[in-house]
Design an enzyme around this catalytic site. Structure first.
Site, mmCIF file in Angstrom:
data_model
loop_
_atom_site.group_PDB
_atom_site.id
_atom_site.type_symbol
_atom_site.label_atom_id
_atom_site.label_comp_id
_atom_site.label_asym_id
_atom_site.label_seq_id
_atom_site.Cartn_x
_atom_site.Cartn_y
_atom_site.Cartn_z
ATOM 1 N N TYR A 152 4.964 -0.887 -3.853
ATOM 2 C CA TYR A 152 3.579 -0.793 -4.997
ATOM 3 C C TYR A 152 2.884 -1.880 -5.031
ATOM 4 O O TYR A 152 1.741 -2.492 -4.937
ATOM 5 C CB TYR A 152 4.371 -0.056 -5.842
ATOM 6 N N LYS A 156 -0.916 -3.636 -4.361
ATOM 7 C CA LYS A 156 -1.670 -3.323 -5.790
ATOM 8 C C LYS A 156 -2.881 -4.671 -5.342
ATOM 9 O O LYS A 156 -4.094 -4.838 -5.175
ATOM 10 C CB LYS A 156 -1.446 -3.449 -7.139
#
Length: 278
Positions: A152, A156
């Site tokens: 994740y 990002k």
């Protein structure tokens, strides 16, 4: 085509009830915008159904065909798209050495390529009007990547880098590009993270860290996490400014993580190991 020239048309991805996108949709609508609220399932945004400020669309950011169809639907209805907010995203919890590559690919497909897919679909229209705003929702975790959420966090971080490049490349065409960086904001991301985590294989190498890894799914959802409505209101106020900032961060931990970004790696590692029980 409906004439609404006094209102900005805002297209937002990932607007399911209980998430940041839903709060953003309501906050933009409260500022006299016409909001195209999208989600993978219309059932998850059914509470917006009978409100004329919202135009609901089913949108899976993984599909080229669906993305282009939604953009066409919006242009047909309103004649323009003033603001795009790439908010749709998925979590992925687990140690990078053992998380299935298919799960990491899904994370990047949604968080990075999903955003880029919509951007590529809408930019020709914005260039033709020589105006528009693109808002990409990143994460403060990219400022201090820690254990157990590497897929994740790196997705990002990639989105942050893409946004920086887009800001420079689109500026000659009058398009403003904004990175919005939430800290810990109350949303349903903890529940969805634990949902996808429950489908992970049993850890072999990291069995002793099982409790700490599972706890990472809820790390941003503590009692002091910022309310989604508060975060959304601040974000919308900044995005709708005549000259919006290129970078906007708010929410619990946003200041701490901004400081962490500038710390020597040895200190950063020490803090994150302690915080994530690694």
């Amino acid at each position: 085509m409906v004439d609404h020239y006094d209102k900005q048309v805002v297209l937002i991805t990932g607007c399911s009830t209980g998430g940041i996108g839903h709060a953003l949709a309501r906050a933009f609508a409260a500022q006299n915008c016409l909001v195209v609220a999208t989600a993978r399932s219309l059932a998850s945004i059914s509470d917006l159904e009978n409100d004329p400020r919202f135009f609901l669309q089913e949108l899976d950011v993984l599909s080229d065909q669906i993305v282009h169809r939604v953009v066409s639907n919006v242009l047909e209805k309103f004649g323009r798209i003033d603001v795009v907010v790439n908010n749709a995203g998925v979590q992925c919890i687990g140690p990078l050495a053992e998380v299935p590559l298919s799960s990491i690919e899904r994370t990047f497909n949604t968080n990075v390529f999903g955003s880029l897919r919509l951007i590529q679909a809408v930019v020709p229209h914005m260039i033709s009007r020589k105006k528009g705003k693109i808002v990409n929702v990143g994460s403060v975790t990219a400022l201090g990547p820690g254990p157990w959420a590497g897929a994740y966090t790196s997705s990002k971080a990639a989105l942050h880098a893409l946004t920086d490049t887009l800001r420079l490349e689109l500026q000659p065409f009058g398009i403003e590009v904004i990175t919005v960086v939430p800290g810990a904001v109350k949303s349903n991301i903890g529940n969805s993270a634990i949902g996808s985590y429950s489908q992970m294989p049993e850890w072999k190498l990291y069995k002793q860290f099982e409790e700490a890894i599972r706890a990472r799914a809820y790390f941003s959802q503590g009692q002091k996490a910022t309310r989604a409505e508060e975060f959304a209101q601040k974000t919308v106020n900044h995005v709708l400014k005549k000259n919006p900032p290129a970078w906007f961060s708010a929410g619990q931990y946003s200041t701490i993580m901004a400081i962490m970004y500038h710390l020597p790696l040895s200190i950063k590692d020490f803090i994150l190991r302690r915080a994530m029980k690694c």
